[in-house]
Design a protein around this motif. Sequence first.
Motif, PDB file in Angstrom:
ATOM      1  N   TRP A 192      16.426  34.674 -30.311  1.00  0.00           N
ATOM      2  CA  TRP A 192      16.177  34.504 -31.743  1.00  0.00           C
ATOM      3  C   TRP A 192      17.402  33.939 -32.449  1.00  0.00           C
ATOM      4  O   TRP A 192      17.294  33.026 -33.276  1.00  0.00           O
ATOM      5  N   GLN A 222       5.322  40.554 -33.700  1.00  0.00           N
ATOM      6  CA  GLN A 222       6.488  40.123 -32.941  1.00  0.00           C
ATOM      7  C   GLN A 222       6.166  39.111 -31.852  1.00  0.00           C
ATOM      8  O   GLN A 222       7.057  38.462 -31.301  1.00  0.00           O
ATOM      9  N   ASN A 226      13.382  39.478 -31.870  1.00  0.00           N
ATOM     10  CA  ASN A 226      13.283  38.848 -33.185  1.00  0.00           C
ATOM     11  C   ASN A 226      14.242  39.460 -34.209  1.00  0.00           C
ATOM     12  O   ASN A 226      13.906  39.611 -35.383  1.00  0.00           O
ATOM     13  N   TYR A 276       5.948  37.738 -39.061  1.00  0.00           N
ATOM     14  CA  TYR A 276       6.876  38.744 -38.540  1.00  0.00           C
ATOM     15  C   TYR A 276       6.871  40.028 -39.362  1.00  0.00           C
ATOM     16  O   TYR A 276       7.470  41.019 -38.959  1.00  0.00           O
ATOM     17  N   HIS A 301       6.715  33.543 -29.698  1.00  0.00           N
ATOM     18  CA  HIS A 301       7.400  34.219 -30.805  1.00  0.00           C
ATOM     19  C   HIS A 301       7.510  33.430 -32.100  1.00  0.00           C
ATOM     20  O   HIS A 301       8.253  33.855 -32.994  1.00  0.00           O
ATOM     21  N   HIS A 305      16.901  40.360 -25.298  1.00  0.00           N
ATOM     22  CA  HIS A 305      15.745  39.833 -26.032  1.00  0.00           C
ATOM     23  C   HIS A 305      14.687  40.914 -26.186  1.00  0.00           C
ATOM     24  O   HIS A 305      14.151  41.124 -27.287  1.00  0.00           O
ATOM     25  N   ASP A 360      18.984  39.746 -30.831  1.00  0.00           N
ATOM     26  CA  ASP A 360      18.185  39.057 -29.823  1.00  0.00           C
ATOM     27  C   ASP A 360      18.803  37.680 -29.616  1.00  0.00           C
ATOM     28  O   ASP A 360      18.783  36.837 -30.511  1.00  0.00           O
ATOM     29  N   LYS A 395      17.062  30.574 -34.784  1.00  0.00           N
ATOM     30  CA  LYS A 395      16.639  30.883 -36.149  1.00  0.00           C
ATOM     31  C   LYS A 395      17.115  29.872 -37.184  1.00  0.00           C
ATOM     32  O   LYS A 395      16.445  29.651 -38.198  1.00  0.00           O
TER      33      LYS A 395
END
Length: 330
Positions: free
Chosen positions: A133, A244, A126, A237, A232, A121, A130, A137
């Motif tokens: 993420w 981040q 991101n 982003y 996060h 991570h 990761d 996502k």
Amino acid sequence: MNTSNEVETGGRIATPVKLGKEELLALSQINPLMSVYHIMLEWILIIAAIACCQHWWNPWLYVGTVIFIGARQHALLILMHDGTHYRLFGNRRLNDWLSELLLAWPHLTTMRAYRHNHMNHHNFVNSEQDPDWRRKKDNPEWRFPQPLSSLLRIALRDLSGVGGVNLIRLASSFSAPDKPSKAFVRARVAFYVAALAAIIWTREEEALILYWVVPFFTWLIVIMRWRSIAEHFAIDYTAGAFGQSRTMQVGLVGRLLVAPKNVSYHIEHHFFPSVPFFRLPQLHALLMSKAEFASSAHITRSYAALLRECMGRPQPHSELPLVSPQLIEA
């Protein structure tokens, strides 16, 4: 001691704010006595909360106790996170064994497996590499903005216990790069056998459920979700390194019941992961004295403001776009 933003302590965000070598060395010093104090403090607070609730039992006190113990469980996991970065004890063998025995195993996870996940991570934050993420996502629950009704529905489901089952599944899916040693496996089995034997012998099965299982499956899950969101999500982003993560400004109640052990200073942690939890406020103050950080860091001033950001309503005077186009459904 390695105080860089590289592999051992994690973190490959290209840190846009520089600290002097001596400054970073001083901030990165490990304090074993501080680690022992905080670990013992959280366990003592849990025992004291149980004793008080048992002595002065009533339903409202029990609800408050569940919230308080859930927050203490969270605090223990934050300390485990510091152990993951080798920030609790200078002796790494001691650091790892105490992190497992006192912080990870009581929560049905292992620090060694979490470390592998967490370092990835940090190293690929991101991005598709990761693991945190990647898991979230494509999940609608982690896409923002969301209406208040959706956020409340998710919170109620977390309180129902479903989130706790998912957390255990997630923890069991973590894998270390190498198989655990036989000594590690035997020690972990012995830990659970001894704990269960002690609980059965003292006839405290009900207390285990009321004061450990219930907080674990309710309040702990709720605040871990909001901590993860704060760290996060609902952030721009595209804003480079400053996009981040965010830092939360948390008051006394927030520190006690939602974000203990300075976990709210998350952008500082990603920039300088060698700094242990108890020095993060000092690091934050130092960074805020630097114009590039003070003007660019995403700092949210309360959990109410975080809620507004998650709903697509920026906090007053915020100059940052708070919602990533990557997370909004077409």
